[in-house]
Scaffold this active site. Structure first.
Site, PDB file in Angstrom:
ATOM      1  N   CYS A  40      28.300  77.111 -89.686  1.00 56.43           N
ATOM      2  CA  CYS A  40      28.037  75.690 -89.591  1.00 56.43           C
ATOM      3  C   CYS A  40      28.806  75.174 -88.517  1.00 56.43           C
ATOM      4  CB  CYS A  40      28.542  74.968 -90.888  1.00 56.43           C
ATOM      5  SG  CYS A  40      28.232  73.292 -90.997  1.00 56.43           S
ATOM      6  N   HIS A  41      28.399  73.917 -87.708  1.00 53.88           N
ATOM      7  CA  HIS A  41      28.867  73.460 -86.943  1.00 53.88           C
ATOM      8  C   HIS A  41      30.499  73.035 -87.356  1.00 53.88           C
ATOM      9  CE1 HIS A  41      28.305  71.617 -82.613  1.00 53.88           C
ATOM     10  NE2 HIS A  41      29.453  71.573 -82.823  1.00 53.88           N
ATOM     11  N   THR A  42      30.578  72.580 -88.310  1.00 54.37           N
ATOM     12  CA  THR A  42      31.877  72.117 -88.850  1.00 54.37           C
ATOM     13  C   THR A  42      32.611  73.209 -88.555  1.00 54.37           C
ATOM     14  OG1 THR A  42      30.849  70.708 -90.325  1.00 54.37           O
ATOM     15  CG2 THR A  42      33.219  71.018 -90.762  1.00 54.37           C
ATOM     16  N   HIS A  62      32.521  78.125 -94.764  1.00 50.64           N
ATOM     17  CA  HIS A  62      32.365  77.473 -95.979  1.00 50.64           C
ATOM     18  C   HIS A  62      30.779  77.335 -96.411  1.00 50.64           C
ATOM     19  CE1 HIS A  62      31.397  74.568 -92.710  1.00 50.64           C
ATOM     20  NE2 HIS A  62      30.418  74.051 -93.462  1.00 50.64           N
ATOM     21  N   GLU A  63      29.822  78.319 -95.874  1.00 55.95           N
ATOM     22  CA  GLU A  63      28.794  78.421 -96.428  1.00 55.95           C
ATOM     23  C   GLU A  63      28.079  79.728 -96.842  1.00 55.95           C
ATOM     24  OE1 GLU A  63      25.308  75.842 -93.985  1.00 55.95           O
ATOM     25  OE2 GLU A  63      25.595  77.732 -92.778  1.00 55.95           O
ATOM     26  N   CYS A  92      34.795  68.630-110.904  1.00 54.95           N
ATOM     27  CA  CYS A  92      35.758  69.030-112.120  1.00 54.95           C
ATOM     28  C   CYS A  92      35.363  68.332-113.325  1.00 54.95           C
ATOM     29  CB  CYS A  92      37.410  68.640-111.830  1.00 54.95           C
ATOM     30  SG  CYS A  92      37.385  66.738-112.012  1.00 54.95           S
ATOM     31  N   CYS A  95      37.868  63.956-113.237  1.00 55.15           N
ATOM     32  CA  CYS A  95      38.495  62.846-112.522  1.00 55.15           C
ATOM     33  C   CYS A  95      37.626  61.598-112.338  1.00 55.15           C
ATOM     34  CB  CYS A  95      38.712  63.518-111.041  1.00 55.15           C
ATOM     35  SG  CYS A  95      37.187  63.526-109.834  1.00 55.15           S
ATOM     36  N   CYS A  98      34.439  62.060-110.493  1.00 58.63           N
ATOM     37  CA  CYS A  98      33.419  62.761-111.211  1.00 58.63           C
ATOM     38  C   CYS A  98      32.542  61.923-112.150  1.00 58.63           C
ATOM     39  CB  CYS A  98      33.813  64.113-111.887  1.00 58.63           C
ATOM     40  SG  CYS A  98      34.112  65.447-110.692  1.00 58.63           S
ATOM     41  N   CYS A 106      34.214  64.674-105.737  1.00 55.07           N
ATOM     42  CA  CYS A 106      35.487  65.217-106.647  1.00 55.07           C
ATOM     43  C   CYS A 106      36.847  65.156-105.861  1.00 55.07           C
ATOM     44  CB  CYS A 106      34.995  66.666-107.321  1.00 55.07           C
ATOM     45  SG  CYS A 106      36.640  67.253-108.321  1.00 55.07           S
ATOM     46  N   ARG A 110      41.599  67.841-103.877  1.00 56.26           N
ATOM     47  CA  ARG A 110      41.216  67.441-102.443  1.00 56.26           C
ATOM     48  C   ARG A 110      42.440  67.330-101.521  1.00 56.26           C
ATOM     49  NH1 ARG A 110      40.670  67.246 -98.062  1.00 56.26           N
ATOM     50  NH2 ARG A 110      39.110  66.075 -96.458  1.00 56.26           N
ATOM     51  N   CYS A 169      25.889  74.608 -97.748  1.00 60.32           N
ATOM     52  CA  CYS A 169      26.471  73.436 -96.934  1.00 60.32           C
ATOM     53  C   CYS A 169      24.988  72.752 -96.236  1.00 60.32           C
ATOM     54  CB  CYS A 169      27.359  73.707 -95.938  1.00 60.32           C
ATOM     55  SG  CYS A 169      27.679  72.256 -94.860  1.00 60.32           S
ATOM     56  N   ARG A 365      20.553  78.912 -87.564  1.00 53.73           N
ATOM     57  CA  ARG A 365      21.668  79.098 -88.258  1.00 53.73           C
ATOM     58  C   ARG A 365      21.830  80.541 -88.074  1.00 53.73           C
ATOM     59  NH1 ARG A 365      24.161  75.122 -88.965  1.00 53.73           N
ATOM     60  NH2 ARG A 365      24.938  74.299 -91.175  1.00 53.73           N
TER      61      ARG A 365
HETATM   62  P1  NAD Z   1      24.293  72.207 -84.441  1.00 57.85           P
HETATM   63  O1  NAD Z   1      25.122  72.467 -83.317  1.00 57.85           O
HETATM   64  O2  NAD Z   1      23.332  73.427 -85.193  1.00 57.85           O
HETATM   65  O3  NAD Z   1      23.011  71.111 -84.151  1.00 57.85           O
HETATM   66  C1  NAD Z   1      23.491  70.053 -83.448  1.00 57.85           C
HETATM   67  C2  NAD Z   1      22.300  69.579 -82.761  1.00 57.85           C
HETATM   68  O4  NAD Z   1      22.642  68.180 -82.019  1.00 57.85           O
HETATM   69  C3  NAD Z   1      21.910  70.614 -81.645  1.00 57.85           C
HETATM   70  O5  NAD Z   1      20.577  70.817 -81.672  1.00 57.85           O
HETATM   71  C4  NAD Z   1      22.355  69.833 -80.292  1.00 57.85           C
HETATM   72  O6  NAD Z   1      21.397  69.995 -78.996  1.00 57.85           O
HETATM   73  C5  NAD Z   1      21.885  68.341 -80.632  1.00 57.85           C
HETATM   74  N1  NAD Z   1      22.705  67.345 -79.834  1.00 57.85           N
HETATM   75  C6  NAD Z   1      23.870  67.395 -79.188  1.00 57.85           C
HETATM   76  N2  NAD Z   1      24.353  66.231 -78.578  1.00 57.85           N
HETATM   77  C7  NAD Z   1      23.243  65.663 -78.376  1.00 57.85           C
HETATM   78  C8  NAD Z   1      22.909  64.176 -78.133  1.00 57.85           C
HETATM   79  N3  NAD Z   1      23.782  63.591 -77.354  1.00 57.85           N
HETATM   80  N4  NAD Z   1      21.657  63.572 -78.444  1.00 57.85           N
HETATM   81  C9  NAD Z   1      20.871  64.305 -79.205  1.00 57.85           C
HETATM   82  N5  NAD Z   1      21.129  65.551 -79.429  1.00 57.85           N
HETATM   83  C10 NAD Z   1      22.335  66.027 -79.598  1.00 57.85           C
HETATM   84  O7  NAD Z   1      25.156  71.290 -85.759  1.00 57.85           O
HETATM   85  P2  NAD Z   1      24.814  71.353 -87.287  1.00 57.85           P
HETATM   86  O8  NAD Z   1      25.417  72.585 -87.828  1.00 57.85           O
HETATM   87  O9  NAD Z   1      23.617  70.993 -87.696  1.00 57.85           O
HETATM   88  O10 NAD Z   1      25.701  70.220 -87.718  1.00 57.85           O
HETATM   89  C11 NAD Z   1      25.407  68.858 -87.074  1.00 57.85           C
HETATM   90  C12 NAD Z   1      26.734  68.005 -87.500  1.00 57.85           C
HETATM   91  O11 NAD Z   1      26.811  67.775 -88.969  1.00 57.85           O
HETATM   92  C13 NAD Z   1      27.980  68.291 -87.266  1.00 57.85           C
HETATM   93  O12 NAD Z   1      28.847  67.340 -86.660  1.00 57.85           O
HETATM   94  C14 NAD Z   1      28.561  69.013 -88.594  1.00 57.85           C
HETATM   95  O13 NAD Z   1      30.058  68.918 -88.528  1.00 57.85           O
HETATM   96  C15 NAD Z   1      28.239  67.937 -89.327  1.00 57.85           C
HETATM   97  N6  NAD Z   1      28.083  68.341 -90.848  1.00 57.85           N
HETATM   98  C16 NAD Z   1      28.303  67.311 -91.698  1.00 57.85           C
HETATM   99  C17 NAD Z   1      28.149  67.569 -93.231  1.00 57.85           C
HETATM  100  C18 NAD Z   1      28.484  66.658 -94.076  1.00 57.85           C
HETATM  101  O14 NAD Z   1      28.665  66.886 -95.205  1.00 57.85           O
HETATM  102  N7  NAD Z   1      28.699  65.333 -93.609  1.00 57.85           N
HETATM  103  C19 NAD Z   1      27.616  68.897 -93.718  1.00 57.85           C
HETATM  104  C20 NAD Z   1      27.335  69.796 -92.725  1.00 57.85           C
HETATM  105  C21 NAD Z   1      27.586  69.605 -91.259  1.00 57.85           C
HETATM  106  N1  AHE Z   2      38.449  67.065 -91.830  1.00 59.65           N
HETATM  107  C1  AHE Z   2      37.731  66.061 -91.297  1.00 59.65           C
HETATM  108  C2  AHE Z   2      36.363  65.651 -92.198  1.00 59.65           C
HETATM  109  C3  AHE Z   2      35.496  66.857 -92.144  1.00 59.65           C
HETATM  110  C4  AHE Z   2      34.446  66.333 -93.079  1.00 59.65           C
HETATM  111  O1  AHE Z   2      33.794  65.080 -93.135  1.00 59.65           O
HETATM  112  N2  AHE Z   2      33.582  67.209 -93.830  1.00 59.65           N
HETATM  113  C5  AHE Z   2      32.540  67.047 -94.515  1.00 59.65           C
HETATM  114  C6  AHE Z   2      31.926  68.126 -94.774  1.00 59.65           C
HETATM  115  S1  AHE Z   2      31.492  68.788 -93.332  1.00 59.65           S
HETATM  116  C7  AHE Z   2      30.683  70.363 -93.942  1.00 59.65           C
HETATM  117  O2  AHE Z   2      30.184  70.961 -92.745  1.00 59.65           O
HETATM  118  C8  AHE Z   2      33.014  66.392 -95.839  1.00 59.65           C
HETATM  119  O3  AHE Z   2      32.638  66.924 -97.025  1.00 59.65           O
HETATM  120  N3  AHE Z   2      33.989  65.211 -95.764  1.00 59.65           N
HETATM  121  C9  AHE Z   2      34.359  64.818 -97.456  1.00 59.65           C
HETATM  122  C10 AHE Z   2      35.651  65.274 -97.269  1.00 59.65           C
HETATM  123  O4  AHE Z   2      36.371  64.991 -98.397  1.00 59.65           O
HETATM  124  O5  AHE Z   2      36.278  66.018 -96.527  1.00 59.65           O
HETATM  125  C11 AHE Z   2      38.639  65.020 -90.840  1.00 59.65           C
HETATM  126  O6  AHE Z   2      37.935  64.250 -90.267  1.00 59.65           O
HETATM  127  O7  AHE Z   2      39.689  64.908 -91.659  1.00 59.65           O
HETATM  128 ZN    ZN Z   3      28.966  72.653 -92.885  1.00 54.37          ZN
HETATM  129 ZN    ZN Z   4      36.295  65.558-110.246  1.00 59.35          ZN
END
Ligand code: NAD
Ligand code: AHE
Ligand code: ZN
Ligand code: ZN
Length: 370
Positions: A40-42, A62-63, A92, A95, A98, A106, A110, A169, A365
């Site tokens: 994942c991008h994360t 994480h995936e 859990c 908490c 939850c 949860c 954390r 994820c 992916r």
């Molecule tokens: P990825 O790298 O596969 O995809 C990102 C896409 O964004 C690419 O297609 C890229 O071309 C495009 N992009 C980059 N800059 C851009 C711009 N300025 N304008 C338009 N498009 C642009 O990434 P991913 O795995 O899909 O993850 C995406 C984001 O989501 C990451 O920041 C990741 O950390 C986050 N994420 C968050 C959660 C969550 O639970 N909140 C879960 C998973 C991933």
């Molecule tokens: N460690 C980062 C935060 C990263 C973040 O926000 N992670 C998401 C999942 S990304 C999965 O690809 C998330 O679940 N956030 C809730 C949490 O509790 O982390 C930072 O900024 O410190």
């Molecule tokens: Zn992820």
């Molecule tokens: Zn919990």
């Protein structure tokens, strides 16, 4: 025991394939053999050094999808042989979070999880006696990993782990953000910024929610084909509009703005565009992308005063132990598409190529098969 793992020794450096020592599961813990894991991008974000919680050396990932190998004392909900998906958002059930009925976040473990440690404050990974940290409570870039029992979703063993690992994820996050967080209503217009694994899963979710129009925004036009195949209706490349803010382009295309938008990149400037392309009075924008240390979002408060809503979503608002098995069933019934999102499959020793392909925009992916 020994395990093959990709170790992140320090930020900004490629991962290194090592034999790591894995200590057996302690009370409330489970040893899992990971069969496959997505990238994942994360993972790339943390490896880059941009994650304020990033700590090294660590085993990222994480995936994943795996099989329970051994359980520690007191573990009752899983047994050896069970198929599981590791959860970076545990459940859990006890908490305050939850029990609130308001969040999937949860908080039981954390603090230790964020430090790369198991709930007892220690690590199960080491090399020659040197501690290697866990990551997001999952560390799926190791063939064998140890997780708390509350961080495992037990799933239907009929599901192929090299596919449903992506429910750990990306796919769940995108679909869940639409259905659980934004609660997109039928007939709505939706704008999705970023067509990676997350954004394309938002497109899937928007189709499930019966959105009438799904606008995709990406600077990489090669992503359009997949988005269209999943049900997107319009593609917008900001590079085609060098003189107009992209939010204005979308407002003009949609008679005043979209009902819902999603930021799936992690770029704070795009987060602003995603909010400001929403319709006055009711448009709602959900941030999914994760931004680097020190970065902040901004907009004119007037954007919110005039009815737009800004929210965020982690793991799509999904409670992993109780709800993720249902996502697996929906995949098995053909209601959730996963196979189409897997554009590369490779062995662990090639994992750095998965990161390169992601940065080059050549993959949706990559799945690592052990
Ligand atoms: P990825 O790298 O596969 O995809 C990102 C896409 O964004 C690419 O297609 C890229 O071309 C495009 N992009 C980059 N800059 C851009 C711009 N300025 N304008 C338009 N498009 C642009 O990434 P991913 O795995 O899909 O993850 C995406 C984001 O989501 C990451 O920041 C990741 O950390 C986050 N994420 C968050 C959660 C969550 O639970 N909140 C879960 C998973 C991933
Ligand atoms: N460690 C980062 C935060 C990263 C973040 O926000 N992670 C998401 C999942 S990304 C999965 O690809 C998330 O679940 N956030 C809730 C949490 O509790 O982390 C930072 O900024 O410190
Ligand atoms: Zn992820
Ligand atoms: Zn919990």
């Amino acid at each position: 025991m020994k395990s093959r793992a990709a170790v992140a020794w320090e930020a900004g450096k490629p991962l290194s394939i090592e034999q790591v020592d894995v200590e057996g599961p302690k009370a409330g813990e489970v040893l899992v053999r990971i069969v496959a894991t997505g990238v994942c991008h994360t993972d790339a974000y943390t490896l880059s050094g941009a994650d304020p919680e990033g700590a090294f050396p660590a085993i990222l990932g994480h995936e994943g999808g795996g099989i329970v190998e051994e359980v520690g004392p007191g573990v009752t909900s899983v047994k050896p042989g069970d198929h599981v998906i590791p959860l970076y958002t545990p459940e859990c059930g006890e908490c305050e979070y939850c029990r609130s009925g308001k969040t999937n976040l949860c908080q039981k473990i954390r603090i230790t999880q964020g430090k790369g440690l198991m709930p007892d404050g220690t690590s199960r990974f080491s090399i020659n006696g040197k501690t290697i940290l866990h990551y997001m409570g999952t560390s799926t870039f190791s063939e064998y990993t140890v997780l708390p029992e509350i961080s495992l979703a037990k799933i239907n063993p009929a599901a192929p782990l090299d596919k449903v690992c992506l429910l750990g994820c990306g796919i769940t996050t995108g679909i869940g953000a639409v259905l659980n967080t934004a609660k997109v209503t039928p007939g709505s217009t939706v704008a999705v910024f970023g067509m990676g694994g997350i954004g394309l899963s938002v497109v899937q979710g928007a189709v499930m929610a019966k959105a009438s129009r799904i606008l995709c925004v990406d600077i990489n036009p090669s992503k359009w084909e997949m988005a269209k195949a999943l049900g997107a209706t319009d593609f917008v490349n900001p590079k085609d509009y060098p003189d107009t803010p992209i939010q204005q382009v979308i407002v003009d295309m949609t008679n005043g703005g979209v009902d819902y938008s999603f930021e799936c990149i992690g770029n704070v400037n795009v987060m602003r565009s995603a909010l400001e392309c929403c319709h006055k009075g009711w448009g709602e924008s959900t941030i999914i992308g994760v931004a680097g240390a020190g970065q902040e979002i901004s907009t004119r408060p007037f954007q919110l005063v005039t009815g737009r809503v800004w929210r965020g979503s982690a793991f799509g608002g999904v409670k992993g132990r109780s709800q993720l098995p249902g996502y697996v069933e929906r995949y098995l019934k053909g209601e959730i598409k996963i196979d189409e999102m897997i554009t590369e499959v490779m062995p662990l020793q090639d994992i750095n190529r998965a990161f390169d392909l992601m940065h080059e925009g050549k993959v949706i992916r990559s799945v690592i098969k052990y």
